[in-house]
Scaffold this motif. Sequence first.
Motif, PDB file in Angstrom:
ATOM      1  N   UNK A  64       0.837  -1.208   0.000  1.00 34.23           N
ATOM      2  CA  UNK A  64       0.000   0.000   0.000  1.00 34.23           C
ATOM      3  C   UNK A  64       0.867   1.251   0.000  1.00 34.23           C
ATOM      4  N   UNK A  85      -2.328  -6.413  -5.299  1.00 40.52           N
ATOM      5  CA  UNK A  85      -3.191  -7.505  -5.737  1.00 40.52           C
ATOM      6  C   UNK A  85      -2.435  -8.652  -6.389  1.00 40.52           C
ATOM      7  N   UNK A  93      -7.254  -6.118   9.478  1.00 44.52           N
ATOM      8  CA  UNK A  93      -7.151  -4.742   9.958  1.00 44.52           C
ATOM      9  C   UNK A  93      -7.781  -4.599  11.337  1.00 44.52           C
ATOM     10  N   UNK A  99     -16.603  -6.640   4.199  1.00 41.75           N
ATOM     11  CA  UNK A  99     -17.507  -6.030   3.231  1.00 41.75           C
ATOM     12  C   UNK A  99     -18.913  -6.113   3.811  1.00 41.75           C
ATOM     13  N   UNK A 101     -21.965  -5.589   2.847  1.00 42.15           N
ATOM     14  CA  UNK A 101     -23.121  -6.082   2.102  1.00 42.15           C
ATOM     15  C   UNK A 101     -22.921  -7.529   1.679  1.00 42.15           C
ATOM     16  N   UNK A 110     -14.249 -14.105  -0.995  1.00 37.12           N
ATOM     17  CA  UNK A 110     -13.897 -13.014  -1.915  1.00 37.12           C
ATOM     18  C   UNK A 110     -12.559 -13.249  -2.618  1.00 37.12           C
TER      19      UNK A 110
ATOM     20  N   UNK B 170      -9.884   1.010   4.665  1.00 41.67           N
ATOM     21  CA  UNK B 170      -9.310  -0.340   4.676  1.00 41.67           C
ATOM     22  C   UNK B 170     -10.142  -1.331   3.856  1.00 41.67           C
ATOM     23  N   UNK B 171     -11.423  -0.986   3.579  1.00 43.60           N
ATOM     24  CA  UNK B 171     -12.256  -1.881   2.764  1.00 43.60           C
ATOM     25  C   UNK B 171     -11.610  -2.123   1.407  1.00 43.60           C
ATOM     26  N   UNK B 173      -8.512  -1.535   0.609  1.00 42.08           N
ATOM     27  CA  UNK B 173      -7.206  -2.173   0.768  1.00 42.08           C
ATOM     28  C   UNK B 173      -7.365  -3.671   0.994  1.00 42.08           C
ATOM     29  N   UNK B 174      -8.399  -4.052   1.756  1.00 40.73           N
ATOM     30  CA  UNK B 174      -8.648  -5.474   1.975  1.00 40.73           C
ATOM     31  C   UNK B 174      -8.912  -6.149   0.640  1.00 40.73           C
ATOM     32  N   UNK B 175      -9.713  -5.495  -0.197  1.00 42.41           N
ATOM     33  CA  UNK B 175     -10.036  -6.055  -1.503  1.00 42.41           C
ATOM     34  C   UNK B 175      -8.776  -6.190  -2.367  1.00 42.41           C
ATOM     35  N   UNK B 176      -7.939  -5.143  -2.375  1.00 45.13           N
ATOM     36  CA  UNK B 176      -6.697  -5.195  -3.150  1.00 45.13           C
ATOM     37  C   UNK B 176      -5.815  -6.339  -2.680  1.00 45.13           C
ATOM     38  N   UNK B 177      -5.713  -6.490  -1.350  1.00 46.94           N
ATOM     39  CA  UNK B 177      -4.825  -7.526  -0.821  1.00 46.94           C
ATOM     40  C   UNK B 177      -5.359  -8.920  -1.143  1.00 46.94           C
ATOM     41  N   UNK B 178      -6.666  -9.019  -1.367  1.00 46.89           N
ATOM     42  CA  UNK B 178      -7.246 -10.331  -1.665  1.00 46.89           C
ATOM     43  C   UNK B 178      -7.173 -10.657  -3.160  1.00 46.89           C
ATOM     44  N   UNK B 179      -6.518  -9.780  -3.922  1.00 45.91           N
ATOM     45  CA  UNK B 179      -6.257 -10.117  -5.318  1.00 45.91           C
ATOM     46  C   UNK B 179      -7.131  -9.400  -6.325  1.00 45.91           C
ATOM     47  N   UNK B 180      -7.972  -8.455  -5.869  1.00 40.90           N
ATOM     48  CA  UNK B 180      -8.802  -7.707  -6.814  1.00 40.90           C
ATOM     49  C   UNK B 180      -8.028  -6.473  -7.267  1.00 40.90           C
ATOM     50  N   UNK B 182      -7.546  -2.648  -9.022  1.00 37.01           N
ATOM     51  CA  UNK B 182      -8.338  -1.454  -8.675  1.00 37.01           C
ATOM     52  C   UNK B 182      -9.695  -1.392  -9.365  1.00 37.01           C
ATOM     53  N   UNK B 184     -11.653  -3.962 -10.420  1.00 43.24           N
ATOM     54  CA  UNK B 184     -12.563  -4.923  -9.786  1.00 43.24           C
ATOM     55  C   UNK B 184     -12.904  -4.472  -8.379  1.00 43.24           C
ATOM     56  N   UNK B 189     -16.461  -3.375  -4.441  1.00 44.26           N
ATOM     57  CA  UNK B 189     -16.460  -2.809  -3.088  1.00 44.26           C
ATOM     58  C   UNK B 189     -16.951  -1.358  -3.056  1.00 44.26           C
TER      59      UNK B 189
END
Lengths: 368, 274
Positions: A64, A85, A93, A99, A101, A110, B170-171, B173-180, B182, B184, B189
């Motif tokens: 990051x 990614x 965190x 997420x 929803x 996910x 962090x939402x 960032x969590x998505x990015x770290x999980x392989x998505x 920007x 996606x 998200x």
Amino acid sequence: MTDMTSPAGTGPAFAVEMRDVSKVFGETTVLDRISFDIRPGEFVTFLGPSGCGKTTSLRILAGFEQATSGDVRINGQSVSDMPPWHRDIGIVFQSYALFPYMTARDNVGFGLKMRRVPKAEMAKRVEEALKLVGLSGLGDRYPRQLSGGQRQRVALARALVIKPQLLLLDEPLSNLDAKLRNEMRYELKRIQRESGITTVFVTHDQEEAFSLSDRIVLMSKGEIKQAGTSREIWEKPRTGFVADFIGVDNLLPGAVEKDGDELVVRISPSVTLKTEICDFAPGSAVLVAVRAKDVILNPVADETATGLNVFAGNIIDVEYRGERCACRVRCEGIDQTLVALVASSHVPSGAVTLSFASDAVMVLTDDR
Amino acid sequence: MTAWALSSPAVLLVLVVAITPSLILLYQAFRTPDGAAFTLEHFERLFNSRIAGQAFWRTLRVSLITTLLTIAGGYPLAMLIARSRERAAALMLGIVVFPLMVSVVVRAFGWIVILGPSGIVNQILPGIGLITEPLALVQNEIGIIIGETQLLLPYMVLSLLAVLRNVDPHLEEASLSLGANPLRTFFAVTLPVSIPGLLSGVLLVFSLAITAFATPQILGGARSPMLTTLLYRNVFSTYDWAAAAAIAILLALLAIGFVTLQRLAGRLWEKSHG
């Protein structure tokens, strides 16, 4: 030093290698040439007060933030130009960042969905992950229907299910109440051991750090002050900052002097302390650290006490700490009050005599 | 009782300036010219008029395209501002909101200077050989869409920003770290969590777009009337107040229909994401 790989076939010797990593924001240096290695499967904690650079280190590992200079390798591969990614890193965190929803199951799935894992395999792995964190049967709940501890577990399952190369935990226990925190701490350790994933944990709570970590990296102002096992840091703090951070009660600034063949530390015009080990040259400004538990309190006032490391004084305050009480004692010729521990069943008062062995006196740099 | 007494000035004001004209409007729309009997003839005239039909569809089309364009432009801006540090965010927000302080008429004339037949665009593009004929960018729908998009973009940005500012960074960032990546991450998200802001932005922009007057009047010209400009023409050129009243009621129905849709979408979202 860059090629740290072990003999062929066994993979890289280190899961994470940080070499001279610096981070500068504008004119503030947040990280100042940090070098550190983490072995595969190790549980390492970055510990320090806020602003010490521990979170920045974690964010650089996650991708990051970009390091201003230096090199970061994960499993032997330089990741400086690799976006988050592509890094295969699981993160939990402080806010959990679930997420809102999506159900717990969709949250956990996910990362697998992004990796286009086939449906059947995905369902199986998600259930396994939920079981690992003890949430079987709660997969259909939304985050708002879960308690803080359960959200925490979902976040952990979501990070673990992708079988990451590295698991990063950013103060994950700080939002839980004390009882739950102890429980989750134990759970975290169990899950990390079972999964065997190399883990970096960031916290400001030394108790958490000491109980969880294989090794601790104690940081302050962008520098590593000391790295070692919990025991090493607890028993042999290397600097005044470390001693202060781990809660050594008596910290006295002074200067090294030569007294015959021996080196002593002068802490006031009239008082010098005898020590066993002193790595400083005469004239150096140092910080003397003495643990409260090493200070012997004699409830009898001995006005004639003059020997080295023996002081007459008066108890000015008593702080109850459970089994023991901390007595704050003002001594003749010493500006600061000294703290000594006594059994709570026999708390003395008034004039007393303090003493401590010369090997209890730690002479450290004053870098607080 | 005191509540009633205290609110009576406000209630009176609403009665005088809002309710009464609306009632007069209704009265005019449904009365024969001599005011003697109830009639639907004004609406019949409206539905049989080709110009009115064109104006209706143009209003709908222009407003929808404008809304879509403000969404496309609003998201990147709102996300950029939401992620910037305090001072940079305040500066960018200021730039976004600043046009709101300039008169709509002034801005529309500004666009003529830029887009007109002898405007900046039509001087530069032939100059660098991109086009040979001047582009018709004003006196048509394109002009209205450009003008209204610029006019209404701040409303979309502010609506989206209100939600995006409160989303845990962090939402993503969590998505990015999980392989998505920007893109996606945005669709998986950011977009879902910002739906409430998007819905209120869409409501604002669309209702302001269908009721906009100065922009279509100046940038659309006489050949591309919208419902509002047609209404104006009926009042001040043909003095057909009854037809104008009928158009006004049509506009109101359009707005009410859209608000209902928006509410429905909002309720649906709440039901599935709560």
